[in-house]
Design a protein around this motif. Sequence first.
Motif, PDB file in Angstrom:
ATOM      1  N   ALA A  73      20.847  20.571  -9.336  1.00  0.00           N
ATOM      2  CA  ALA A  73      21.479  21.144 -10.525  1.00  0.00           C
ATOM      3  C   ALA A  73      22.959  20.762 -10.546  1.00  0.00           C
ATOM      4  O   ALA A  73      23.714  21.127  -9.649  1.00  0.00           O
ATOM      5  CB  ALA A  73      21.306  22.656 -10.521  1.00  0.00           C
ATOM      6  N   HIS A  74      23.345  20.032 -11.568  1.00  0.00           N
ATOM      7  CA  HIS A  74      24.694  19.481 -11.703  1.00  0.00           C
ATOM      8  C   HIS A  74      25.707  20.580 -12.014  1.00  0.00           C
ATOM      9  O   HIS A  74      25.654  21.200 -13.078  1.00  0.00           O
ATOM     10  CB  HIS A  74      24.674  18.439 -12.827  1.00  0.00           C
ATOM     11  N   ARG A  75      26.579  20.863 -11.041  1.00  0.00           N
ATOM     12  CA  ARG A  75      27.544  21.969 -11.150  1.00  0.00           C
ATOM     13  C   ARG A  75      26.820  23.296 -11.347  1.00  0.00           C
ATOM     14  O   ARG A  75      27.300  24.201 -12.023  1.00  0.00           O
ATOM     15  CB  ARG A  75      28.561  21.723 -12.266  1.00  0.00           C
ATOM     16  N   GLY A  76      25.635  23.402 -10.746  1.00  0.00           N
ATOM     17  CA  GLY A  76      24.766  24.546 -10.977  1.00  0.00           C
ATOM     18  C   GLY A  76      23.927  24.320 -12.225  1.00  0.00           C
ATOM     19  O   GLY A  76      23.819  23.201 -12.738  1.00  0.00           O
TER      20      GLY A  76
ATOM     21  N   PRO B 178      28.098  28.867 -17.069  1.00  0.00           N
ATOM     22  CA  PRO B 178      29.369  28.154 -16.880  1.00  0.00           C
ATOM     23  C   PRO B 178      29.360  27.356 -15.580  1.00  0.00           C
ATOM     24  O   PRO B 178      29.015  27.883 -14.517  1.00  0.00           O
ATOM     25  CB  PRO B 178      30.410  29.280 -16.851  1.00  0.00           C
ATOM     26  N   GLU B 179      29.711  26.092 -15.677  1.00  0.00           N
ATOM     27  CA  GLU B 179      29.632  25.172 -14.543  1.00  0.00           C
ATOM     28  C   GLU B 179      30.455  25.629 -13.347  1.00  0.00           C
ATOM     29  O   GLU B 179      31.500  26.260 -13.489  1.00  0.00           O
ATOM     30  CB  GLU B 179      30.092  23.776 -14.971  1.00  0.00           C
ATOM     31  N   ASN B 180      29.953  25.284 -12.161  1.00  0.00           N
ATOM     32  CA  ASN B 180      30.682  25.530 -10.914  1.00  0.00           C
ATOM     33  C   ASN B 180      31.035  26.996 -10.701  1.00  0.00           C
ATOM     34  O   ASN B 180      32.123  27.330 -10.210  1.00  0.00           O
ATOM     35  CB  ASN B 180      31.960  24.669 -10.858  1.00  0.00           C
TER      36      ASN B 180
ATOM     37  N   ALA C 136      25.936  30.272 -11.956  1.00  0.00           N
ATOM     38  CA  ALA C 136      25.245  29.010 -12.237  1.00  0.00           C
ATOM     39  C   ALA C 136      24.479  28.534 -11.010  1.00  0.00           C
ATOM     40  O   ALA C 136      23.378  27.979 -11.118  1.00  0.00           O
ATOM     41  CB  ALA C 136      26.240  27.951 -12.686  1.00  0.00           C
ATOM     42  N   PHE C 137      25.037  28.736  -9.824  1.00  0.00           N
ATOM     43  CA  PHE C 137      24.357  28.348  -8.589  1.00  0.00           C
ATOM     44  C   PHE C 137      23.142  29.250  -8.345  1.00  0.00           C
ATOM     45  O   PHE C 137      22.068  28.771  -7.973  1.00  0.00           O
ATOM     46  CB  PHE C 137      25.318  28.423  -7.403  1.00  0.00           C
ATOM     47  N   GLN C 138      23.322  30.545  -8.552  1.00  0.00           N
ATOM     48  CA  GLN C 138      22.214  31.482  -8.365  1.00  0.00           C
ATOM     49  C   GLN C 138      21.072  31.185  -9.341  1.00  0.00           C
ATOM     50  O   GLN C 138      19.896  31.239  -8.975  1.00  0.00           O
ATOM     51  CB  GLN C 138      22.707  32.919  -8.552  1.00  0.00           C
TER      52      GLN C 138
ATOM     53  N   ILE D 109      22.092  21.901  -5.282  1.00  0.00           N
ATOM     54  CA  ILE D 109      23.142  22.011  -6.281  1.00  0.00           C
ATOM     55  C   ILE D 109      24.233  20.997  -5.962  1.00  0.00           C
ATOM     56  O   ILE D 109      24.485  20.693  -4.792  1.00  0.00           O
ATOM     57  CB  ILE D 109      23.743  23.429  -6.360  1.00  0.00           C
ATOM     58  N   GLU D 110      24.827  20.475  -7.006  1.00  0.00           N
ATOM     59  CA  GLU D 110      25.962  19.563  -6.877  1.00  0.00           C
ATOM     60  C   GLU D 110      27.177  20.291  -7.410  1.00  0.00           C
ATOM     61  O   GLU D 110      27.100  20.968  -8.439  1.00  0.00           O
ATOM     62  CB  GLU D 110      25.700  18.283  -7.680  1.00  0.00           C
ATOM     63  N   PHE D 111      28.309  20.210  -6.693  1.00  0.00           N
ATOM     64  CA  PHE D 111      29.514  20.884  -7.158  1.00  0.00           C
ATOM     65  C   PHE D 111      30.748  20.172  -6.622  1.00  0.00           C
ATOM     66  O   PHE D 111      30.676  19.355  -5.710  1.00  0.00           O
ATOM     67  CB  PHE D 111      29.518  22.365  -6.771  1.00  0.00           C
ATOM     68  N   ASP D 112      31.898  20.507  -7.216  1.00  0.00           N
ATOM     69  CA  ASP D 112      33.145  19.787  -6.980  1.00  0.00           C
ATOM     70  C   ASP D 112      34.109  20.617  -6.146  1.00  0.00           C
ATOM     71  O   ASP D 112      34.279  21.812  -6.396  1.00  0.00           O
ATOM     72  CB  ASP D 112      33.799  19.446  -8.322  1.00  0.00           C
ATOM     73  N   VAL D 113      34.750  19.969  -5.185  1.00  0.00           N
ATOM     74  CA  VAL D 113      35.647  20.664  -4.259  1.00  0.00           C
ATOM     75  C   VAL D 113      37.057  20.095  -4.367  1.00  0.00           C
ATOM     76  O   VAL D 113      37.253  18.879  -4.271  1.00  0.00           O
ATOM     77  CB  VAL D 113      35.149  20.528  -2.803  1.00  0.00           C
TER      78      VAL D 113
END
Length: 240
Positions: free
Chosen positions: A8-11, A17-19, A23-25, A35-39
Amino acid sequence: MSQTKIFAHRGFSSQYPENTMIAFQAALEIGADGIEFDVQLSKDHVPVIIHDQTLDRTSTGSGVVGHYSLLELKQFSAGSWFHEKFKAEQIPTLEEVFLWSKNNALQLNLELKGYVWERQKMITIVFPLIKKYGLENRVIVSSFDHKMVRLWNEQYPMIETGIIVKSALYNPESYVRQLAALGYHFSFMSLTMEEAEQLIKSGILLRPYTVNQEKWIQIFINLKCDAIITDYPDLALTLR
């Protein structure tokens, strides 16, 4: 070969709402594999989860993320831009995501961002968190900054890495090997099917992004890519 995983891209960012943690849940609850997310790093060097270099698009804040401390970042809503019902969502920290992940089996694809002069700082801060939560076998570290990927691999080769590319590379297999990476995260229209098939045969783990149309999702599932990165994990799971 195992079936193509759905990340799941940014959740679950087409519906939430992304990131954000919600969204992750949501991605977890519908059965996504990862899940993919930005750090990025805050002003006080805490890894936080947000895509843009600036706060304006996805929060109630304004200006550069790295100009704010974590305490200041936590004052902004990371969800109200999407819908008022998500106004309580905050910008998560990487540690908050890792703590949450202890209760599930999701694969975590971290896209490391930030300034090139902060490469080593990012690596030095992120790796101990991965180790602290015992996530060495569940994390994929990826970046558009390929020098950072190579630097990571020199220091922590036990963690899987992938390079992210936006356009076609001349000899991607050789290039990926040169960086000691395993994953090739590519803009989904930058490879021909013949090129993709050859990379898969060579052992490169293909993860196209951001694959949202039914036609392309089905193509990459049939191709047996390692994973698909999508805003619509529900659709991808149904097609799979």
